[in-house]
Motif scaffolding. Sequence first.
Motif, PDB file in Angstrom:
ATOM      1  N   VAL A  83      -5.933   2.924  -3.903  1.00 14.83           N
ATOM      2  CA  VAL A  83      -4.613   3.369  -4.340  1.00 14.83           C
ATOM      3  C   VAL A  83      -4.585   4.879  -4.537  1.00 14.83           C
ATOM      4  O   VAL A  83      -3.658   5.569  -4.099  1.00 14.83           O
TER       5      VAL A  83
ATOM      6  N   PRO B 103      -5.895  -9.080  -3.919  1.00 21.54           N
ATOM      7  CA  PRO B 103      -6.171  -8.048  -4.924  1.00 21.54           C
ATOM      8  C   PRO B 103      -7.661  -7.859  -5.201  1.00 21.54           C
ATOM      9  O   PRO B 103      -8.071  -6.819  -5.705  1.00 21.54           O
TER      10      PRO B 103
ATOM     11  N   LEU C  37       0.864  -2.127   0.481  1.00 21.63           N
ATOM     12  CA  LEU C  37       1.915  -3.036   0.045  1.00 21.63           C
ATOM     13  C   LEU C  37       2.737  -3.484   1.252  1.00 21.63           C
ATOM     14  O   LEU C  37       2.760  -2.824   2.285  1.00 21.63           O
TER      15      LEU C  37
ATOM     16  N   LEU D 170       1.485  -7.275  -2.644  1.00 20.60           N
ATOM     17  CA  LEU D 170       0.242  -6.714  -2.131  1.00 20.60           C
ATOM     18  C   LEU D 170       0.036  -7.161  -0.691  1.00 20.60           C
ATOM     19  O   LEU D 170       0.350  -8.295  -0.323  1.00 20.60           O
TER      20      LEU D 170
ATOM     21  N   THR E  24       0.954  -1.243  -8.960  1.00 19.39           N
ATOM     22  CA  THR E  24       0.159  -2.218  -8.208  1.00 19.39           C
ATOM     23  C   THR E  24      -0.559  -3.180  -9.156  1.00 19.39           C
ATOM     24  O   THR E  24      -0.699  -4.360  -8.851  1.00 19.39           O
TER      25      THR E  24
ATOM     26  N   LEU F 197       6.070   3.943  -4.076  1.00 18.95           N
ATOM     27  CA  LEU F 197       5.718   2.664  -3.466  1.00 18.95           C
ATOM     28  C   LEU F 197       5.939   2.693  -1.953  1.00 18.95           C
ATOM     29  O   LEU F 197       5.251   2.002  -1.204  1.00 18.95           O
TER      30      LEU F 197
ATOM     31  N   LEU G  24      -8.361  -4.407  -8.244  1.00 22.88           N
ATOM     32  CA  LEU G  24      -7.126  -4.705  -8.956  1.00 22.88           C
ATOM     33  C   LEU G  24      -7.201  -6.087  -9.604  1.00 22.88           C
ATOM     34  O   LEU G  24      -6.671  -6.313 -10.683  1.00 22.88           O
TER      35      LEU G  24
ATOM     36  N   LEU H  54       2.845   3.742  -0.532  1.00 26.04           N
ATOM     37  CA  LEU H  54       1.839   2.682  -0.514  1.00 26.04           C
ATOM     38  C   LEU H  54       2.107   1.667   0.593  1.00 26.04           C
ATOM     39  O   LEU H  54       1.171   1.139   1.192  1.00 26.04           O
TER      40      LEU H  54
END
Lengths: 150, 150
Positions: free
Chosen positions: B78, B70, B54, B66, B14, B45, B126, B48
Amino acid sequence: MVLSKACTYGILATLYVAKENKEFVPIRELSDELHISFHFLTKILQQLTAQGLLISLKGPKGGVKLAKDPATITYYDVIRAIDGDEVFTECVLGLPGCGHEAPCPIHEFWSPTRDLLKTTFVSQSLEESAYQINELKLRLSLGHWNLEEE
Amino acid sequence: MVLSKACTYGILATLYVAKENKEFVPIRELSDELHISFHFLTKILQQLTAQGLLISLKGPKGGVKLAKDPATITYYDVIRAIDGDEVFTECVLGLPGCGHEAPCPIHEFWSPTRDLLKTTFVSQSLEESAYQINELKLRLSLGHWNLEEE
DNA sequence: AATTTATCAGACAAATTAGTCTGATTAAAA
DNA sequence: TTTTAATCAGACTAATTTGTCTGATAAATT
Ligand code: SF4
Ligand code: SF4
């Protein structure tokens, strides 16, 4: 999970030994009281004796006892003996070749936390916890609260 | 080990996506650049995307991106999506039925550390890390430093 | 000396985590 | 519409951690 199960069992057992403060607690007593598998606990304690944290004696009246004054043994000592010190030194992202020369983006905000993690375990001795357990009657056992006797 | 491998891989991926800041980065690019097993990373992933962090697209020009700005995604988000929040809530000794009514001897000195652990990951987005990676050219890859090209 | 009670040593099994592989599905591009 | 490039789904394998079992060994008691 910060510590392995083996490590937490090791801590619980050494705490129990510290609070009992008698000569050679048999592992069977530890596994019964703490509700930890006897054989598994045995292996863990063998590591601790091999590392010099515990002294063991075979035969009747045998068991394990602390090798040193509990005031001089810290959680860090026990953790290092079982899990090693990776938790306190490794990157939370597991990047190789870590260091200040080539820091990863995590370093700056992670390392203070990692340091506190270490400080926390270094600054608490078994004696302090043992004292609290005895005085405040704190629980020290897996096995569910209130479900069984007492 | 504080975080599982799956979790650290998820974070690395990520972060990479965040720093690239383009539409739909293919997982193959992620696995190549970060030196993570393609298939394993794919599974992570997928978690996620299932958790809504995501968005994925199949086919050519596909990949993952994303789901949100972010700046609004934290490490904590996460971690929770992959490892759950046990690290931040559980006892370091894994004692059951934990709580203030029946604290174990660890609680008093462990809980501040556990709180910082959470705060650390909650308070870093992030975007902040992505910015630092780009600006400071920080490394973001498993695979050994200096051994390969570049 | 024999017996009992304990740890020690190490093989083994089960459970969890980590990682691999194959095929199905979807979407873009030719 | 066919091909191609990607994720998705899920079975499978490998590695690690956790837990179990059996027998050997040592010390204390009888
Ligand atoms: S620089 Fe810091 S955060 Fe990055 S890998 Fe090294 S120790 Fe970990
Ligand atoms: S009282 Fe605190 S340290 Fe103890 S089991 Fe609960 S959370 Fe963990």
